[in-house]
Design an enzyme around this catalytic site. Structure first.
Site, PDB file in Angstrom:
ATOM      1  N   HIS A   1     -22.013  30.497  52.363  1.00 25.71           N
ATOM      2  CA  HIS A   1     -22.878  30.099  53.472  1.00 25.71           C
ATOM      3  C   HIS A   1     -24.140  30.950  53.500  1.00 25.71           C
ATOM      4  O   HIS A   1     -24.272  31.875  54.312  1.00 25.71           O
ATOM      5  CB  HIS A   1     -22.098  30.191  54.774  1.00 25.71           C
ATOM      6  CG  HIS A   1     -20.916  29.269  54.815  1.00 25.71           C
ATOM      7  ND1 HIS A   1     -19.769  29.500  54.086  1.00 25.71           N
ATOM      8  CD2 HIS A   1     -20.706  28.094  55.457  1.00 25.71           C
ATOM      9  CE1 HIS A   1     -18.905  28.521  54.288  1.00 25.71           C
ATOM     10  NE2 HIS A   1     -19.444  27.654  55.112  1.00 25.71           N
TER      11      HIS A   1
ATOM     12  N   HIS B   1     -17.926  32.577  58.405  1.00 29.01           N
ATOM     13  CA  HIS B   1     -18.532  31.960  57.218  1.00 29.01           C
ATOM     14  C   HIS B   1     -19.806  32.694  56.803  1.00 29.01           C
ATOM     15  O   HIS B   1     -20.236  32.564  55.664  1.00 29.01           O
ATOM     16  CB  HIS B   1     -18.804  30.474  57.459  1.00 29.01           C
ATOM     17  CG  HIS B   1     -19.612  30.180  58.691  1.00 29.01           C
ATOM     18  ND1 HIS B   1     -19.087  30.283  59.958  1.00 29.01           N
ATOM     19  CD2 HIS B   1     -20.892  29.805  58.859  1.00 29.01           C
ATOM     20  CE1 HIS B   1     -20.019  29.967  60.843  1.00 29.01           C
ATOM     21  NE2 HIS B   1     -21.120  29.683  60.207  1.00 29.01           N
TER      22      HIS B   1
ATOM     23  N   SER C   1     -11.638  30.810  61.398  1.00 26.56           N
ATOM     24  CA  SER C   1     -11.325  29.743  62.348  1.00 26.56           C
ATOM     25  C   SER C   1     -12.151  30.077  63.573  1.00 26.56           C
ATOM     26  O   SER C   1     -11.939  31.099  64.233  1.00 26.56           O
ATOM     27  CB  SER C   1      -9.840  29.718  62.668  1.00 26.56           C
ATOM     28  OG  SER C   1      -9.598  28.680  63.589  1.00 26.56           O
TER      29      SER C   1
ATOM     30  N   LEU D   1     -28.176  24.764  64.398  1.00 28.47           N
ATOM     31  CA  LEU D   1     -27.591  23.788  63.479  1.00 28.47           C
ATOM     32  C   LEU D   1     -26.124  24.114  63.195  1.00 28.47           C
ATOM     33  O   LEU D   1     -25.803  25.221  62.787  1.00 28.47           O
ATOM     34  CB  LEU D   1     -28.368  23.760  62.160  1.00 28.47           C
ATOM     35  CG  LEU D   1     -29.784  23.203  62.257  1.00 28.47           C
ATOM     36  CD1 LEU D   1     -30.522  23.399  60.946  1.00 28.47           C
ATOM     37  CD2 LEU D   1     -29.754  21.717  62.634  1.00 28.47           C
TER      38      LEU D   1
ATOM     39  N   HIS E   1     -25.798  23.439  55.139  1.00 28.57           N
ATOM     40  CA  HIS E   1     -24.702  24.309  55.572  1.00 28.57           C
ATOM     41  C   HIS E   1     -23.720  24.557  54.434  1.00 28.57           C
ATOM     42  O   HIS E   1     -23.348  23.641  53.708  1.00 28.57           O
ATOM     43  CB  HIS E   1     -23.974  23.669  56.756  1.00 28.57           C
ATOM     44  CG  HIS E   1     -22.848  24.510  57.291  1.00 28.57           C
ATOM     45  ND1 HIS E   1     -23.036  25.419  58.303  1.00 28.57           N
ATOM     46  CD2 HIS E   1     -21.539  24.588  56.944  1.00 28.57           C
ATOM     47  CE1 HIS E   1     -21.884  26.025  58.551  1.00 28.57           C
ATOM     48  NE2 HIS E   1     -20.950  25.531  57.752  1.00 28.57           N
TER      49      HIS E   1
ATOM     50  N   ARG F   1      16.557  35.837  78.600  1.00 33.75           N
ATOM     51  CA  ARG F   1      15.209  36.224  79.054  1.00 33.75           C
ATOM     52  C   ARG F   1      15.283  37.457  79.940  1.00 33.75           C
ATOM     53  O   ARG F   1      14.408  38.311  79.912  1.00 33.75           O
ATOM     54  CB  ARG F   1      14.497  35.058  79.748  1.00 33.75           C
ATOM     55  CG  ARG F   1      15.205  34.519  80.962  1.00 33.75           C
ATOM     56  CD  ARG F   1      14.392  33.394  81.629  1.00 33.75           C
ATOM     57  NE  ARG F   1      15.179  32.728  82.655  1.00 33.75           N
ATOM     58  CZ  ARG F   1      14.691  32.260  83.791  1.00 33.75           C
ATOM     59  NH1 ARG F   1      13.408  32.370  84.063  1.00 33.75           N
ATOM     60  NH2 ARG F   1      15.474  31.662  84.666  1.00 33.75           N
TER      61      ARG F   1
ATOM     62  N   GLU G   1      -3.287  30.769  76.847  1.00 32.85           N
ATOM     63  CA  GLU G   1      -2.399  31.243  75.779  1.00 32.85           C
ATOM     64  C   GLU G   1      -3.164  31.663  74.534  1.00 32.85           C
ATOM     65  O   GLU G   1      -2.684  32.508  73.773  1.00 32.85           O
ATOM     66  CB  GLU G   1      -1.367  30.161  75.436  1.00 32.85           C
ATOM     67  CG  GLU G   1      -0.359  29.866  76.545  1.00 32.85           C
ATOM     68  CD  GLU G   1      -0.890  28.935  77.623  1.00 32.85           C
ATOM     69  OE1 GLU G   1      -2.010  28.395  77.457  1.00 32.85           O
ATOM     70  OE2 GLU G   1      -0.193  28.736  78.636  1.00 32.85           O
TER      71      GLU G   1
ATOM     72  N   HIS H   1      12.516  29.773  77.796  1.00 36.16           N
ATOM     73  CA  HIS H   1      12.730  28.373  78.161  1.00 36.16           C
ATOM     74  C   HIS H   1      12.803  27.481  76.925  1.00 36.16           C
ATOM     75  O   HIS H   1      12.179  26.421  76.848  1.00 36.16           O
ATOM     76  CB  HIS H   1      11.643  27.903  79.137  1.00 36.16           C
ATOM     77  CG  HIS H   1      11.742  28.582  80.467  1.00 36.16           C
ATOM     78  ND1 HIS H   1      11.471  29.929  80.621  1.00 36.16           N
ATOM     79  CD2 HIS H   1      12.114  28.133  81.685  1.00 36.16           C
ATOM     80  CE1 HIS H   1      11.661  30.276  81.882  1.00 36.16           C
ATOM     81  NE2 HIS H   1      12.061  29.211  82.552  1.00 36.16           N
TER      82      HIS H   1
ATOM     83  N   ASP I   1      13.292  20.511  84.372  1.00 33.04           N
ATOM     84  CA  ASP I   1      11.826  20.514  84.270  1.00 33.04           C
ATOM     85  C   ASP I   1      11.293  19.460  83.299  1.00 33.04           C
ATOM     86  O   ASP I   1      10.131  19.086  83.362  1.00 33.04           O
ATOM     87  CB  ASP I   1      11.309  21.906  83.860  1.00 33.04           C
ATOM     88  CG  ASP I   1      10.950  22.764  85.062  1.00 33.04           C
ATOM     89  OD1 ASP I   1      10.800  22.199  86.172  1.00 33.04           O
ATOM     90  OD2 ASP I   1      10.827  23.986  84.898  1.00 33.04           O
TER      91      ASP I   1
END
Lengths: 617, 617
Positions: free
Chosen positions: A31, A71, A118, A181, A255, A310, A358, A407, A415
């Site tokens: 890149h 990148h 990522s 861009l 790119h 738990r 999360e 759970h 649930d």
């Protein structure tokens, strides 16, 4: 800065561009244009603001730099060269097999804490590091995260923005290279820096808008960021992708590619330079020492009251926190359910609340682990899927994080399916070098919770909602990669293998079958990965047929884990799997275990069928 | 509204509270207090603003209502009762085994479009529905999404906020029940409505703050939302959790539980009522008809130029779009890489750009599928992990969505591990009722792309970056659940099973081995789930030993899929797996395939070893 200093910095920026062009040209990929937009921002940071000892990268006094737009790795590697950390020869190994200079940065490079590539992950990981500096290490380390503008579309960026604003992380600076861009064309907001500023400001950030190619202005912005108290700062830098070369500057369609005419571009950029910079070393104190003491795990009476795993996890984690000052706990606004909140009562200084986010929860664990702490992050098993991409990247970052999902399975009952983790074992087993543990009893849970603290990589503990019988004594030992044979005899006709709730179902089935004259072996496969190959092979050779029973979908869980013991070409036993094959609804736990065909009665029925059809001896 | 109307609405709110208390009391579990805060908001919406024909739930003219805070299901079911859609008797079956009134809403109820219960998903799904109404169905349907305040911490909410603001979705209204209390305690911003308003406003939303227990004010807010043009609206409603009962109102520690004294609470709320409301029916026109034509898939010359399967996907999808007006394409800012952008040239009206926001990408596909469209959403295989929780919930929603992941495996080469999908097969196989396809050739890809359009549930197509030989003719047929035996003879000593790139590696290995006098069978397992049990069993019985080769981690992928053919107690063949067991770096594709031990030479070496050690005949 005086005129000479400004000229020198601008020259350094050009050098980073030239070296980015050279490295990508040599690699034949990479890149280049994304590096060229970020060159001046990187030059000023490394030359004048980053405090970092390249010879002692682990020092808690060091600032941290995360290239969230991974990148643009060429500009990072070019800065390493300018700082004298790597040679020009090594820079030219970019993207070649065996080089540590991967297409996107990974911690194979000692000065890279976490893998990026990522998008949207660098900032939430940076939040974890800024929290570490402020609340754990208590150093004046600054965390600098360079983001692309495209990645601001990721929700995880806004989880981080919310957390950082709420926690007043004034030691965190986000630098956004707004080059307008993305990969396939213009971003949503182009060069509208105000659009981004409004968003960050609303989340409690101090915002600075700057020309990202004016080194003096960049310098002033970094200074302002470093001196802003009470708020994190975002520097929104207007830049041009491919800056400095007429054929690439601000152009679409370039790119992720080397420049077409790299020789010409290098000439246009003023040719190869060899400016060396001295990155300033940190002067701050080292981190506080962490206490170490004797571990006194909770002890549960074998055969006594039922205990939910738990609960045992929460109690063991609290005890572990008393023994080890490096253990920290992270909650996703469900600490009362996962029982992580037990820890908060004893060790409030090492308890972190991330609310219902999360991705940020796991990212913070990654950031803390990269800084040498031992994090336990927990939520419902089902909701850890929300952070799958972060868990995958954690494995690439090679950090030791402990994730705990409560759970699990249809066993939770009323649930309904949205709250039931029935894909979690599969997700975690497929993570590189992961450990997957699934206890069925309180003493076992306590031991495994403590075991996790010493493991490398991503470790996962699966806990259950309802009380379960205590079948092991408090002094029983459990090792990662082990299992327990709970019923065994010379006349065993089938081996039933369960974990968690299904261990108890298997034992109940074994009792019923024994009354009918059918002996079965029962194995508690609490270590789902690595799996206890020897015990499974012995059972296979003794009984010929294995019956796995799991409160999980049939793919990727315990059935597949068991087969892991037999995939090297040796004779494979017959296998029958009982698993959750339907879409569960609400109901009582026992109704749902029955409906899924994984309760004691279903196990007994399956064994009877095998015996009747003479599949087993 | 006049005084009587206001009184009646307030009474309806009380009825919804009473019925929520009754339903949770009968169930012995459930979220009473979260329902009580939302009761007035729900009452006014159902009685005066929602336009919905309960007898014709599929009508595109209907408004849509999504209860994003799915745990407040009692208030939704109570509203259904008030609207005459369910009886009081059915309401009292809440959370019992076999009832369609699950703990969190699912589409087992005909008026629920999508399952909720994993927080932060309702709004991005609502964005998909609002886009459907505006750009596909072209009706004046309004989409109302009720969120909790806690779930605003989820990044996916801000992906949705950005998308809706950017797309000017003025047919979308978010109603936030700001009751100040999450599961384990206060939320970050408590009753600071301004804090939320600033955030939504920054993302381009019209904001309204209101007392969520003042039915007149709520009514005015809904009216204002419905008449606001050019922007989506968020109604931030100040409410009290457990509203209406002194023992529960605004109290901590009561989340997710029935009331302790439900009889007393019902008395305090004014007792059981039986108000019936007539939800207004939509008057808008039905949706536009969709064209249907003859499908003319692209045709590639067998043995001709190499073609990347991602290219064939893009071309086939474009052809499919020409034949079927219900096919829509969704991109996550990588359409130039996945080749989804081919579709945009021919069918720009059915092409949707979501930038780098994979949760919103998949959520929009869910929303569009729930409205009867056939979405294909694509990004890199690795980045679909970002949306794992949405994919899991899509299965519970029982919608037909097609997800396509490109850049699978180490085969992508230089970009390095962050960009390599090596966990995707595992993730998708463990999704309930999913289909997983992995083609190795352009004609096969084209056929499978078209096949997907008719499948129920979550379907996944895995494509590759590099060109691959065209080994099938354009008229060859491929069925879901099938496979192709590419080499076969009476003297086969091993069966080599691959998919995608490894099919070509297997063929090359077979040629080499044949020259050495070792015959092997080769199977192209393009349908990873469901798997072709018959062919695999025949191969096992013919050759005794199966060798799987996959560009994926060893857990949960093709090796495990193959074993799916043998888990009913029948004799299991010997199995050897070749898979990605290391952490790859950058390098050329062939270098990485070699390093992972999944190239032709590695396959040949493994077969030779099996022959030498007499594992195979």
């Amino acid at each position: 800065m005086n005129h000479d200093e400004i000229t020198e910095l601008a020259e350094l920026g050009q050098q980073l561009r030239v070296d980015s062009v050279r490295a990508t040209a040599a690699a034949g990929s990479g890149h280049a244009t994304s590096s060229m937009s970020a060159a001046d921002l990187t030059a000023v940071l490394f030359a004048r603001h980053l405090r970092y000892d390249f010879e002692n990268p682990e020092s808690p006094s060091n600032d941290r730099f995360i290239l969230s737009k991974g990148h643009a790795s060429p500009v990072l590697y070019a800065a390493y060269k300018a700082a004298g950390a790597i040679t020009d020869d090594e820079l030219m190994t970019f993207r070649t097999y065996g080089s540590r200079l991967d297409g996107h940065p990974t911690p194979r490079i000692p000065w890279v804490d976490v893998a990026t590539g990522s998008l949207g992950q660098g900032l939430p990981v940076g939040v974890g590091m800024a929290l570490t500096a402020k609340r754990l290490d208590r150093t004046d380390c600054r965390v600098w995260v360079m983001c692309g503008d495209s990645e601001l579309a990721e929700g995880s960026i806004w989880e981080a923005a919310e957390q950082a604003g709420y926690d007043h992380l004034d030691n965190l600076t986000a630098i956004v290279d707004v080059n307008r861009l993305g990969q396939r064309g213009p971003t949503r907001h182009g060069h509208d820096l105000d659009a981004y500023a409004r968003r960050f400001h609303a989340f409690g950030w101090h915002t600075i808008e700057v020309d990202g190619h004016d080194v003096g202005a960049i310098d002033a912005a970094y200074q302002e960021a470093a001196s802003t108290a009470g708020e994190p700062t975002v520097i929104l830098a207007r830049t041009l992708k491919g800056k400095g070369v007429a054929a690439t500057e601000d152009r679409e369609g370039l790119h992720g590619k080397p420049l077409k005419d790299s020789e010409g571009a290098i000439r246009e950029l003023g040719g190869v330079r060899n400016i060396r910079i001295q990155v300033q070393r940190p002067t701050g104190a080292e981190a506080l020492a962490r206490h170490e003491g004797r571990l006194e795990l909770p002890r549960y009476d074998k055969g006594g009251d039922e205990v939910a795993t738990r609960n045992a996890f929460g109690e063991a984690l609290t005890a572990l926190g008393s023994a080890r000052g490096d253990v920290v706990t992270l909650d996703g606004e469900v600490g009362d359910s996962t029982r992580a909140e037990f820890f908060s009562k004893e060790h409030p200084d090492r308890y972190f609340e991330f609310f219902i986010a999360e991705q940020q929860l796991v990212a913070a664990a990654v950031g803390m682990a990269a800084r040498g702490w031992t994090p336990y992050a927990s939520t419902f098993a089902a909701f850890l899927t929300r952070a799958h991409d972060f868990i995958r990247m954690a494995a690439i970052s090679d950090v030791a994080i402990n994730l705990v999902g409560s759970h699990a399975g249809v066993e939770i009952g009323e649930d309904g399916p949205s709250q039931m983790g029935v894909e979690d074992l599969s997700m975690f087993r497929a993570i590189h070098k992961s450990t997957v543990l699934y206890p069925c009893d309180a003493n076992q849970t306590a031991r495994l919770t403590a075991e996790m603290a010493g493991l490398p990589g991503v470790s996962y503990l699966r806990t259950s909602r309802s009380g379960m019988p205590v079948i092991y004594g408090p002094d029983e030992e459990f090792h990662v990669g082990g299992s327990k044979v709970l019923r065994s005899g010379d006349a065993d006709r089938v081996t039933v293998i369960g974990a968690g709730q299904t261990v108890h179902e298997a034992l109940a089935a074994a009792d019923v079958l024994a009354g009918e004259g059918v002996d079965v072996r029962v194995i508690d496969l609490y270590s789902v990965k690595p799996v206890d190959r020897r015990t499974l092979r012995e059972a296979a050779s003794a009984t010929g047929c294995l019956l796995t029973v799991e409160d999980h979908h049939e793919e990727g869980g315990i059935g597949d884990a068991v087969l892991d013991a037999f995939h090297d070409g040796r004779p494979t036993p017959r296998l029958v799997r009982l698993a959750v094959r339907m879409m569960p609804g609400s109901g009582k736990p026992e109704e749902l275990l029955r409906a899924a065909g994984i309760d004691a009665e279903s196990i007994a029925a399956a064994v009877r069928l095998l015996v009747e059809e003479a599949v087993v001896r």
